[in-house]
Write a protein that holds these residues in place. Structure first.
Motif, PDB file in Angstrom:
ATOM      1  N   PRO A 147       0.755  -1.232  -0.005  1.00 47.73           N
ATOM      2  CA  PRO A 147       0.040  -0.031  -0.051  1.00 47.73           C
ATOM      3  C   PRO A 147       0.858   1.224   0.017  1.00 47.73           C
ATOM      4  O   PRO A 147       1.854   1.294   0.438  1.00 47.73           O
ATOM      5  N   LYS A 148       0.288   2.383  -0.698  1.00 46.37           N
ATOM      6  CA  LYS A 148       1.246   3.437  -0.735  1.00 46.37           C
ATOM      7  C   LYS A 148       1.221   4.072   0.628  1.00 46.37           C
ATOM      8  O   LYS A 148      -0.009   4.148   1.582  1.00 46.37           O
ATOM      9  N   SER A 149       2.342   4.370   1.090  1.00 47.35           N
ATOM     10  CA  SER A 149       2.629   5.173   2.454  1.00 47.35           C
ATOM     11  C   SER A 149       2.286   6.901   2.465  1.00 47.35           C
ATOM     12  O   SER A 149       2.526   7.406   1.256  1.00 47.35           O
ATOM     13  N   GLU A 150       1.713   7.104   3.414  1.00 50.24           N
ATOM     14  CA  GLU A 150       1.457   8.781   3.292  1.00 50.24           C
ATOM     15  C   GLU A 150       2.731   9.257   3.742  1.00 50.24           C
ATOM     16  O   GLU A 150       3.027  10.364   3.465  1.00 50.24           O
ATOM     17  N   ASN A 151       3.573   8.535   4.294  1.00 49.10           N
ATOM     18  CA  ASN A 151       4.937   9.058   4.720  1.00 49.10           C
ATOM     19  C   ASN A 151       6.005   8.622   3.815  1.00 49.10           C
ATOM     20  O   ASN A 151       6.800   7.675   4.014  1.00 49.10           O
ATOM     21  N   LYS A 152       5.993   9.349   2.661  1.00 45.52           N
ATOM     22  CA  LYS A 152       7.012   8.685   1.414  1.00 45.52           C
ATOM     23  C   LYS A 152       8.415   9.092   1.859  1.00 45.52           C
ATOM     24  O   LYS A 152       8.693   9.942   2.184  1.00 45.52           O
ATOM     25  N   LYS A 153       9.009   7.851   1.532  1.00 46.08           N
ATOM     26  CA  LYS A 153      10.598   8.226   1.914  1.00 46.08           C
ATOM     27  C   LYS A 153      11.334   8.333   0.343  1.00 46.08           C
ATOM     28  O   LYS A 153      10.922   7.760  -0.555  1.00 46.08           O
ATOM     29  N   LEU A 154      12.457   8.932   0.275  1.00 43.65           N
ATOM     30  CA  LEU A 154      13.224   9.017  -0.837  1.00 43.65           C
ATOM     31  C   LEU A 154      14.140   8.009  -1.072  1.00 43.65           C
ATOM     32  O   LEU A 154      15.022   7.765   0.090  1.00 43.65           O
ATOM     33  N   LEU A 155      14.522   7.513  -2.223  1.00 47.53           N
ATOM     34  CA  LEU A 155      15.453   6.532  -2.271  1.00 47.53           C
ATOM     35  C   LEU A 155      16.803   7.509  -2.860  1.00 47.53           C
ATOM     36  O   LEU A 155      16.747   8.234  -3.717  1.00 47.53           O
ATOM     37  N   VAL A 156      17.929   7.315  -1.873  1.00 50.51           N
ATOM     38  CA  VAL A 156      19.067   8.060  -2.159  1.00 50.51           C
ATOM     39  C   VAL A 156      20.345   7.020  -1.889  1.00 50.51           C
ATOM     40  O   VAL A 156      20.018   5.876  -1.592  1.00 50.51           O
ATOM     41  N   SER A 157      21.447   7.425  -2.402  1.00 50.94           N
ATOM     42  CA  SER A 157      22.601   6.619  -2.525  1.00 50.94           C
ATOM     43  C   SER A 157      23.441   7.445  -1.512  1.00 50.94           C
ATOM     44  O   SER A 157      23.766   8.446  -1.750  1.00 50.94           O
ATOM     45  N   VAL A 158      23.828   6.770  -0.333  1.00 51.33           N
ATOM     46  CA  VAL A 158      24.763   7.373   0.731  1.00 51.33           C
ATOM     47  C   VAL A 158      25.886   6.347   0.984  1.00 51.33           C
ATOM     48  O   VAL A 158      25.557   5.355   0.992  1.00 51.33           O
ATOM     49  N   ARG A 159      26.902   7.069   1.468  1.00 45.62           N
ATOM     50  CA  ARG A 159      28.028   6.111   1.980  1.00 45.62           C
ATOM     51  C   ARG A 159      28.246   6.402   3.403  1.00 45.62           C
ATOM     52  O   ARG A 159      28.438   7.421   3.941  1.00 45.62           O
ATOM     53  N   TYR A 160      28.342   5.236   4.282  1.00 48.09           N
ATOM     54  CA  TYR A 160      28.275   5.031   5.681  1.00 48.09           C
ATOM     55  C   TYR A 160      29.714   4.367   5.978  1.00 48.09           C
ATOM     56  O   TYR A 160      29.974   3.521   5.171  1.00 48.09           O
ATOM     57  N   SER A 161      30.145   4.702   7.047  1.00 48.41           N
ATOM     58  CA  SER A 161      31.420   3.877   7.280  1.00 48.41           C
ATOM     59  C   SER A 161      31.043   2.528   7.541  1.00 48.41           C
ATOM     60  O   SER A 161      30.105   2.261   8.179  1.00 48.41           O
ATOM     61  N   PRO A 162      31.888   1.464   7.399  1.00 46.88           N
ATOM     62  CA  PRO A 162      31.758  -0.042   7.591  1.00 46.88           C
ATOM     63  C   PRO A 162      31.160  -0.193   9.071  1.00 46.88           C
ATOM     64  O   PRO A 162      30.384  -1.057   9.089  1.00 46.88           O
ATOM     65  N   GLU A 163      31.802   0.538  10.098  1.00 44.84           N
ATOM     66  CA  GLU A 163      31.500   0.204  11.497  1.00 44.84           C
ATOM     67  C   GLU A 163      29.960   0.781  11.698  1.00 44.84           C
ATOM     68  O   GLU A 163      29.215  -0.052  12.356  1.00 44.84           O
ATOM     69  N   VAL A 164      29.628   1.795  11.108  1.00 44.29           N
ATOM     70  CA  VAL A 164      28.188   2.469  11.341  1.00 44.29           C
ATOM     71  C   VAL A 164      27.215   1.297  10.603  1.00 44.29           C
ATOM     72  O   VAL A 164      26.347   0.684  11.380  1.00 44.29           O
ATOM     73  N   VAL A 165      27.467   0.466   9.460  1.00 43.47           N
ATOM     74  CA  VAL A 165      26.657  -0.112   8.734  1.00 43.47           C
ATOM     75  C   VAL A 165      26.598  -1.367   9.625  1.00 43.47           C
ATOM     76  O   VAL A 165      25.483  -2.260   9.789  1.00 43.47           O
ATOM     77  N   ALA A 166      27.823  -1.880  10.041  1.00 40.58           N
ATOM     78  CA  ALA A 166      27.923  -3.365  10.773  1.00 40.58           C
ATOM     79  C   ALA A 166      27.272  -3.117  11.975  1.00 40.58           C
ATOM     80  O   ALA A 166      26.407  -4.256  12.411  1.00 40.58           O
TER      81      ALA A 166
END
Length: 99
Positions: free
Chosen positions: A52-71
């Protein structure tokens, strides 16, 4: 050499056959024609597929995070991206008040 069709030819019913088919269909209680209201309420299948379509739409973006944050966030289990979004939303809320 003649071309062989894989599909059988469609044979349209005659006017008399079509009338007989219509009479038989209308006589079948399980095959009653749809009312105009029912036809109006019908929605193409494409419109109801997927989430279902969300009222709170999120944007698809490409972001780079440090490996420690993602892990770290991945180690918290399923839904880690939503938790990361929550942390960023808290940061924005705290820092927006100061401005």
């Amino acid at each position: 050499m003649s071309k062989v069709s894989r599909r059988p030819a469609v044979v349209m019913p005659t006017v008399a056959e079509d009338k007989a088919i219509t009479v038989a269909a209308k006589a079948d209680p399980d095959a009653q024609p749809l009312t105009p209201k029912q036809l109006q309420a019908m929605v193409p299948l494409k419109a109801v597929r997927g989430r279902p379509k969300s009222e709170n739409k999120k944007l698809l973006v490409s972001v780079r995070y440090s490996p420690e944050v993602v892990a770290y966030f991945k180690s918290t289990g399923e839904g880690w991206q939503s938790r990361m979004d929550g942390v960023l939303q808290q940061y924005v809320a705290r820092h927006s008040r100061r401005a």
